[in-house]
Scaffold this motif. Structure first.
Motif, mmCIF file in Angstrom:
data_model
loop_
_atom_site.group_PDB
_atom_site.id
_atom_site.type_symbol
_atom_site.label_atom_id
_atom_site.label_comp_id
_atom_site.label_asym_id
_atom_site.label_seq_id
_atom_site.Cartn_x
_atom_site.Cartn_y
_atom_site.Cartn_z
ATOM 1 N N SER A 15 -6.320 -1.471 -8.703
ATOM 2 C CA SER A 15 -6.033 -1.221 -7.297
ATOM 3 C C SER A 15 -7.245 -0.703 -6.543
ATOM 4 N N SER A 16 -7.252 -0.963 -5.253
ATOM 5 C CA SER A 16 -8.246 -0.367 -4.363
ATOM 6 C C SER A 16 -7.731 1.009 -3.978
ATOM 7 N N LEU A 17 -8.637 1.984 -3.943
ATOM 8 C CA LEU A 17 -8.269 3.366 -3.636
ATOM 9 C C LEU A 17 -9.135 3.901 -2.509
ATOM 10 N N TRP A 18 -8.516 4.627 -1.604
ATOM 11 C CA TRP A 18 -9.224 5.217 -0.472
ATOM 12 C C TRP A 18 -8.851 6.678 -0.338
ATOM 13 N N LEU A 19 -9.717 7.417 0.348
ATOM 14 C CA LEU A 19 -9.469 8.808 0.679
ATOM 15 C C LEU A 19 -9.631 8.935 2.184
ATOM 16 N N SER A 20 -8.657 9.558 2.823
ATOM 17 C CA SER A 20 -8.688 9.727 4.266
ATOM 18 C C SER A 20 -8.651 11.214 4.603
ATOM 19 N N CYS A 21 -9.575 11.638 5.485
ATOM 20 C CA CYS A 21 -9.628 13.031 5.921
ATOM 21 C C CYS A 21 -10.456 13.105 7.200
ATOM 22 N N HIS A 22 -10.144 14.049 8.045
ATOM 23 C CA HIS A 22 -10.900 14.263 9.291
ATOM 24 C C HIS A 22 -10.981 12.989 10.131
ATOM 25 N N GLY A 23 -9.908 12.178 10.102
ATOM 26 C CA GLY A 23 -9.859 10.974 10.916
ATOM 27 C C GLY A 23 -10.648 9.790 10.388
ATOM 28 N N GLU A 24 -11.185 9.898 9.174
ATOM 29 C CA GLU A 24 -11.944 8.796 8.586
ATOM 30 C C GLU A 24 -11.331 8.398 7.253
ATOM 31 N N ARG A 25 -11.519 7.136 6.884
ATOM 32 C CA ARG A 25 -11.043 6.635 5.592
ATOM 33 C C ARG A 25 -12.195 5.940 4.888
ATOM 34 N N VAL A 26 -12.387 6.308 3.595
ATOM 35 C CA VAL A 26 -13.471 5.708 2.813
ATOM 36 C C VAL A 26 -12.941 5.264 1.454
ATOM 37 N N SER A 27 -13.634 4.307 0.869
ATOM 38 C CA SER A 27 -13.292 3.842 -0.465
ATOM 39 C C SER A 27 -13.697 4.893 -1.488
ATOM 40 N N LEU A 28 -12.824 5.180 -2.444
ATOM 41 C CA LEU A 28 -13.161 6.127 -3.502
ATOM 42 C C LEU A 28 -14.252 5.590 -4.416
ATOM 43 N N ALA A 29 -14.500 4.299 -4.391
ATOM 44 C CA ALA A 29 -15.560 3.711 -5.203
ATOM 45 C C ALA A 29 -16.942 4.041 -4.647
ATOM 46 N N ASP A 74 -3.727 0.432 -3.174
ATOM 47 C CA ASP A 74 -3.164 -0.888 -2.931
ATOM 48 C C ASP A 74 -3.555 -1.815 -4.072
ATOM 49 N N GLY A 75 -2.557 -2.339 -4.781
ATOM 50 C CA GLY A 75 -2.839 -3.258 -5.877
ATOM 51 C C GLY A 75 -1.780 -3.213 -6.952
ATOM 52 N N LEU A 76 -2.042 -3.921 -8.037
ATOM 53 C CA LEU A 76 -1.058 -4.072 -9.110
ATOM 54 C C LEU A 76 -0.659 -2.760 -9.779
ATOM 55 N N ASP A 77 -1.610 -1.844 -9.947
ATOM 56 C CA ASP A 77 -1.309 -0.569 -10.609
ATOM 57 C C ASP A 77 -1.391 0.602 -9.629
ATOM 58 N N GLU A 78 -1.015 0.342 -8.380
ATOM 59 C CA GLU A 78 -1.181 1.336 -7.326
ATOM 60 C C GLU A 78 -0.447 2.646 -7.587
ATOM 61 N N ALA A 79 0.757 2.597 -8.147
ATOM 62 C CA ALA A 79 1.501 3.837 -8.389
ATOM 63 C C ALA A 79 0.787 4.713 -9.421
ATOM 64 N N GLU A 80 0.343 4.105 -10.500
ATOM 65 C CA GLU A 80 -0.375 4.843 -11.539
ATOM 66 C C GLU A 80 -1.708 5.370 -11.007
ATOM 67 N N ALA A 81 -2.419 4.547 -10.259
ATOM 68 C CA ALA A 81 -3.707 4.945 -9.706
ATOM 69 C C ALA A 81 -3.545 6.090 -8.712
ATOM 70 N N MET A 97 0.845 -1.183 0.000
ATOM 71 C CA MET A 97 0.000 0.000 0.000
ATOM 72 C C MET A 97 0.886 1.240 0.000
ATOM 73 N N ILE A 98 0.499 2.201 -0.827
ATOM 74 C CA ILE A 98 1.215 3.464 -0.881
ATOM 75 C C ILE A 98 0.223 4.591 -0.648
ATOM 76 N N SER A 99 0.745 5.769 -0.269
ATOM 77 C CA SER A 99 -0.144 6.897 -0.004
ATOM 78 C C SER A 99 0.548 8.207 -0.363
ATOM 79 N N ARG A 100 -0.265 9.234 -0.511
ATOM 80 C CA ARG A 100 0.253 10.565 -0.831
ATOM 81 C C ARG A 100 -0.701 11.619 -0.263
ATOM 82 N N PRO A 101 -0.163 12.589 0.477
ATOM 83 C CA PRO A 101 -1.020 13.675 0.961
ATOM 84 C C PRO A 101 -1.289 14.672 -0.169
#
Length: 90
Positions: free
Chosen positions: A31-45, A66-73, A1-5
């Motif tokens: 890849s699975s994608l999430w957004l985290s803000c205000h102490g919560e994390r949700v799926s972008l889907a 998180d997944g095979l194309d995580e960097a591109e995603a 899993m990778i992340s970026r602010p």
């Protein structure tokens, strides 16, 4: 899993249209994608969950992938959040 602010630049923050466009963009990746803000994390889907985060202009969010194309995603989603969400064409 990778992340970026990302700091949200859109004066409207993450609103209904941008949440829908982000969900559509997330569907383009393996890849699975999430957004985290205000102490919560949700799926972008899940556009209503993204909208419920209440992300406003100037808020810092964390995009996670998180997944095979995580960097591109991660790069595609983070770039759209940083510079304004536009329709994703693959």
């Amino acid at each position: 899993m990778i992340s970026r602010p990302v700091t949200i630049s859109d004066p409207l923050g993450v609103h209904a249209r941008s949440a829908a466009l982000l969900a559509r963009a997330a569907e383009q990746f393996e890849s699975s994608l999430w957004l985290s803000c205000h102490g919560e994390r949700v799926s972008l889907a899940r556009r209503l969950d993204v909208l419920a985060l209440g992300v406003g202009q100037g808020d810092e969010v964390l995009v996670l992938a998180d997944g095979l194309d995580e960097a591109e995603a991660l790069e595609a989603i983070a770039d759209r959040l940083a510079h304004g969400v536009e329709p994703f064409d693959g």
